[in-house]
Write an enzyme that holds these catalytic residues in place. Structure first.
Site, PDB file in Angstrom:
ATOM      1  N   ASP A   1      38.722  -3.911  29.510  1.00 42.77           N
ATOM      2  CA  ASP A   1      39.613  -3.223  30.446  1.00 42.77           C
ATOM      3  C   ASP A   1      39.744  -4.025  31.738  1.00 42.77           C
ATOM      4  O   ASP A   1      38.873  -3.966  32.603  1.00 42.77           O
ATOM      5  CB  ASP A   1      39.063  -1.810  30.738  1.00 42.77           C
ATOM      6  CG  ASP A   1      39.961  -1.017  31.676  1.00 42.77           C
ATOM      7  OD1 ASP A   1      41.109  -1.449  31.919  1.00 42.77           O
ATOM      8  OD2 ASP A   1      39.511   0.049  32.163  1.00 42.77           O
TER       9      ASP A   1
ATOM     10  N   LYS B   1      37.081   6.423  22.624  1.00 41.95           N
ATOM     11  CA  LYS B   1      37.834   5.411  23.376  1.00 41.95           C
ATOM     12  C   LYS B   1      37.287   4.034  23.012  1.00 41.95           C
ATOM     13  O   LYS B   1      36.094   3.774  23.168  1.00 41.95           O
ATOM     14  CB  LYS B   1      37.683   5.660  24.888  1.00 41.95           C
ATOM     15  CG  LYS B   1      38.237   4.517  25.766  1.00 41.95           C
ATOM     16  CD  LYS B   1      38.160   4.842  27.266  1.00 41.95           C
ATOM     17  CE  LYS B   1      38.560   3.624  28.123  1.00 41.95           C
ATOM     18  NZ  LYS B   1      38.471   3.888  29.577  1.00 41.95           N
TER      19      LYS B   1
ATOM     20  N   ARG C   1      42.689   7.539  28.903  1.00 43.62           N
ATOM     21  CA  ARG C   1      43.286   8.840  28.586  1.00 43.62           C
ATOM     22  C   ARG C   1      44.561   8.677  27.769  1.00 43.62           C
ATOM     23  O   ARG C   1      44.938   9.578  27.021  1.00 43.62           O
ATOM     24  CB  ARG C   1      43.522   9.627  29.886  1.00 43.62           C
ATOM     25  CG  ARG C   1      44.486   8.979  30.839  1.00 43.62           C
ATOM     26  CD  ARG C   1      44.354   9.529  32.256  1.00 43.62           C
ATOM     27  NE  ARG C   1      43.160   8.993  32.920  1.00 43.62           N
ATOM     28  CZ  ARG C   1      42.768   9.318  34.152  1.00 43.62           C
ATOM     29  NH1 ARG C   1      43.460  10.197  34.859  1.00 43.62           N
ATOM     30  NH2 ARG C   1      41.687   8.794  34.687  1.00 43.62           N
TER      31      ARG C   1
ATOM     32  N   ASP D   1      33.772  -0.826  27.671  1.00 45.62           N
ATOM     33  CA  ASP D   1      34.749   0.264  27.726  1.00 45.62           C
ATOM     34  C   ASP D   1      35.103   0.805  26.333  1.00 45.62           C
ATOM     35  O   ASP D   1      35.997   1.633  26.191  1.00 45.62           O
ATOM     36  CB  ASP D   1      36.003  -0.214  28.462  1.00 45.62           C
ATOM     37  CG  ASP D   1      36.682   0.895  29.243  1.00 45.62           C
ATOM     38  OD1 ASP D   1      36.041   1.938  29.473  1.00 45.62           O
ATOM     39  OD2 ASP D   1      37.850   0.719  29.612  1.00 45.62           O
TER      40      ASP D   1
ATOM     41  N   LYS E   1      41.909  -4.595  38.149  1.00 51.82           N
ATOM     42  CA  LYS E   1      40.639  -4.274  38.802  1.00 51.82           C
ATOM     43  C   LYS E   1      40.178  -5.434  39.662  1.00 51.82           C
ATOM     44  O   LYS E   1      40.508  -6.585  39.375  1.00 51.82           O
ATOM     45  CB  LYS E   1      39.573  -4.057  37.716  1.00 51.82           C
ATOM     46  CG  LYS E   1      39.699  -2.769  36.938  1.00 51.82           C
ATOM     47  CD  LYS E   1      38.551  -2.671  35.925  1.00 51.82           C
ATOM     48  CE  LYS E   1      38.668  -1.422  35.081  1.00 51.82           C
ATOM     49  NZ  LYS E   1      38.458  -0.176  35.826  1.00 51.82           N
TER      50      LYS E   1
HETATM   51  N1  BES Z   1      37.095   2.172  32.112  1.00 51.93           N
HETATM   52  C1  BES Z   1      37.399   2.733  33.378  1.00 51.93           C
HETATM   53  C2  BES Z   1      36.335   3.702  33.876  1.00 51.93           C
HETATM   54  C3  BES Z   1      34.968   3.119  34.143  1.00 51.93           C
HETATM   55  C4  BES Z   1      34.564   2.874  35.445  1.00 51.93           C
HETATM   56  C5  BES Z   1      34.082   2.889  33.128  1.00 51.93           C
HETATM   57  C6  BES Z   1      33.314   2.381  35.695  1.00 51.93           C
HETATM   58  C7  BES Z   1      32.820   2.392  33.375  1.00 51.93           C
HETATM   59  C8  BES Z   1      32.430   2.144  34.667  1.00 51.93           C
HETATM   60  C9  BES Z   1      38.725   3.487  33.305  1.00 51.93           C
HETATM   61  O1  BES Z   1      39.639   2.983  32.408  1.00 51.93           O
HETATM   62  C10 BES Z   1      39.337   3.416  34.656  1.00 51.93           C
HETATM   63  O2  BES Z   1      39.636   2.330  35.074  1.00 51.93           O
HETATM   64  N2  BES Z   1      39.523   4.559  35.289  1.00 51.93           N
HETATM   65  C11 BES Z   1      40.103   4.608  36.603  1.00 51.93           C
HETATM   66  C12 BES Z   1      41.095   5.746  36.623  1.00 51.93           C
HETATM   67  C13 BES Z   1      41.926   5.815  37.872  1.00 51.93           C
HETATM   68  C14 BES Z   1      42.831   4.607  37.973  1.00 51.93           C
HETATM   69  C15 BES Z   1      42.717   7.091  37.878  1.00 51.93           C
HETATM   70  C16 BES Z   1      38.991   4.859  37.601  1.00 51.93           C
HETATM   71  O3  BES Z   1      38.087   5.620  37.312  1.00 51.93           O
HETATM   72  O4  BES Z   1      39.007   4.231  38.649  1.00 51.93           O
HETATM   73 ZN    ZN Z   2      38.899   1.934  30.809  1.00 57.03          ZN
HETATM   74 MN    MN Z   3      40.805   1.410  33.222  1.00 58.04          MN
END
Ligand code: BES
Ligand code: ZN
Ligand code: MN
Length: 503
Positions: free
Chosen positions: A276, A271, A357, A294, A283
């Site tokens: 992000d 990835k 994903r 990320d 966010k």
């Molecule tokens: N890049 C984030 C996940 C992440 C969180 C990486 C904290 C490093 C530290 C990922 O793209 C994300 O935002 N995932 C979401 C998924 C959800 C919306 C289903 C998450 O984990 O909140």
């Molecule tokens: Zn991400």
């Molecule tokens: Mn994300």
């Protein structure tokens, strides 16, 4: 940092700093018993020099504990640094790796630019494995993340010498040491990429960095962008990039050793979200700056490919990094949108922040199309994985016990911490869509497993490992052997896993 390996006796060593290891040899339990500590060096001059402080009880030989002696009597070295490795009965090569990092990080702020690290003399610790681990650890210790400070003083070590006992089996130690240097340098390549901010490392620039690395070590590398994504019908990957001014990069690196025409083809998929924001499902501002990391999964693959090109295992490898920037915009992906992935599956977008994903779905499908028989992906995929395991362990998922066993074995060498979490058809049920085949979020519960099941839709029955490194890829605390910031996790384990398939 220059590194060298020498075979010599400790008292003759002329150096600014000689580091030797000390262990706690106490066997009985009980907190008031005084620790009995022993140098992991048999040389009598070094023993004499350290005798007074070792018998004083001031130094407990705890893991990464340090004590410095100036102008040690009977030695040519200007300073003698004692580095603790903890209980002797529990010492592994992973303690040696950390001890080497600790010695380097002790030297750096004190203006010492050159040091000698003496390998331990202990029965349970084979010299070759220690030489490799020490070289790796020294590079880890030498890295600092302050690249953009205008008053940055370059404190890196100029020469690190690893000293093996004069009578040791030279060939094996030499080979292991050379491997350690390759892996240590590659590990820091991964970390330096992870450390770069989003404006300094866009998808295009990440592609250029991968191509430069590939050229240097003789790997084939192609970097594609939007047109290729359309041509391959990578609707999932493309949809993440559609809201950004920065074009995506599809980075494809190939390692094809001469004469290897059959056997497995390993597909490494990373990835590479260079920033992000979450997109339209934006966010919160708090800690959003950390989302520059990320792309840590992609960086792990780039570092791993460098090490692989130099270590030359006899197995074919294709590595794919799906790089994009996830931004909110008038053209951005929206919740409710339906996208068709390269495999033909339709995806309902519930949350644009579940973008990792989406890019991996097409990366995995493409690796299969290019002939991968085994897949491994690494991604900072879910906050849920960080909630489950913290920043200590990273998550590991596998659809096949054999591929998983090989990875678990690789962890014995790499020392990295991964914990297997479940895939299950009931998690797969949680991401069924009413309008299309699957949705990109299954809600708050079981978030690491539902994300893994999403990817499972694209890996399908091909033996596959998924590494969720969201927590462990960035460390909040400085350790004696490693600066805080980008950890470079997964790169060393992936290299070791790959080597298990060498014919
Ligand atoms: N890049 C984030 C996940 C992440 C969180 C990486 C904290 C490093 C530290 C990922 O793209 C994300 O935002 N995932 C979401 C998924 C959800 C919306 C289903 C998450 O984990 O909140
Ligand atoms: Zn991400
Ligand atoms: Mn994300």
């Amino acid at each position: 940092m220059r590194t060298e390996l020498i075979f010599a006796n400790l008292p003759e060593i002329k150096t600014e700093l000689l580091a030797v290891l000390v262990a706690d040899t106490q066997t009985e339990k009980g907190s008031n018993a005084k620790p009995t500590i022993a140098l992991l060096a048999s040389d009598s001059a070094v023993k004499a020099a350290a005798e007074a402080v070792l018998s004083s009880g001031e130094f407990k030989a705890g893991a990464n504990e340090t004590l410095l002696l100036h102008t040690p009597a009977g030695l040519e070295a200007k300073r003698l640094l004692l580095v603790g490795v903890g209980k002797l009965s529990k010492v592994t090569i992973h303690h040696i790796r950390n001890a080497a990092g600790t010695a380097v990080r002790f030297a750096k702020p004190r203006g010492v630019r050159e040091l000698v690290f003496a390998l331990p003399e202990a029965e349970a610790l084979p010299a070759a494995a220690c030489a490799r681990a020490a070289a790796e650890g020294a590079f880890v210790g030498d890295f600092d993340p302050d690249t953009y400070r205008s008053d940055r003083k370059d404190q890196s070590i100029q020469t690190l010498t690893i000293l093996a006992p004069a009578g040791a089996d030279r060939n094996a130690i030499q080979v292991a040491f050379a491997e350690g240097v390759i892996i240590g340098e590659s590990h820091n390549l991964t970390r330096s990429l992870v450390n770069e901010p989003g404006n300094k490392l866009t998808p295009t620039l990440l592609g250029q960095r991968a191509a430069a690395m590939a050229k240097e070590v003789g790997l084939a590398c192609d970097v594609y962008s939007t047109d290729k994504l359309h041509e391959l019908k990578m609707g999932a990957f493309w949809s993440v990039s559609q809201g950004s001014e920065e074009p995506p990069a599809l980075i494809v690196m190939r390692y094809e050793p001469e004469g290897v025409k059959d056997g497995p083809v390993l597909g490494l998929v990373g990835k590479g979200i260079t920033f992000d924001t979450g997109g339209i499902s934006i966010k919160p501002a708090d800690k959003m700056e950390q989302m520059k990391y990320d792309m840590a999964g992609g960086a792990a693959m780039i570092g791993a490919m460098r090490a692989i090109a130099l270590l030359r295992p006899r197995v074919r490898i294709i590595a794919i990094v799906c790089a994009a920037e996830n931004m909110p915009d008038g053209k951005a992906l929206k919740p409710g949108d339906v996208q068709t992935a390269m495999s033909g599956k339709t995806i309902e977008i519930i949350n644009t922040d579940a973008e990792g994903r989406l890019v991996l779905a097409d990366g995995l499908a493409y690796a299969k199309q290019l002939g991968a028989t085994h897949l491994i992906d690494a991604a900072t995929l879910t906050g849920a994985c960080v909630v489950a395991l913290g920043k200590v362990y990273a998550g590991l998922f596998a659809n096949n016990d054999d591929i998983c066993a090989k990875f678990t074995e690789a962890l014995e060498t790499s020392g990295e911490k991964f914990w297997r979490l479940p895939l299950d058809s009931e998690y797969a049920d949680m991401i069924r869509s009413d309008i299309g085949d699957i949705k990109n979020s299954g809600g708050r519960y079981g978030g690491a497993s539902t994300a893994a099941e999403f990817l499972h839709n694209f890996a399908e029955d091909t033996p596959w490992i998924h590494l969720d490194i969201a927590g462990a890829a960035w460390s909040e605390e400085t350790k004696p052997y490693m600066a805080k910031g980008p950890s470079g996790i997964a790169m060393r384990s992936i290299v070791e896993w790959v080597r298990k398939y060498s014919l």
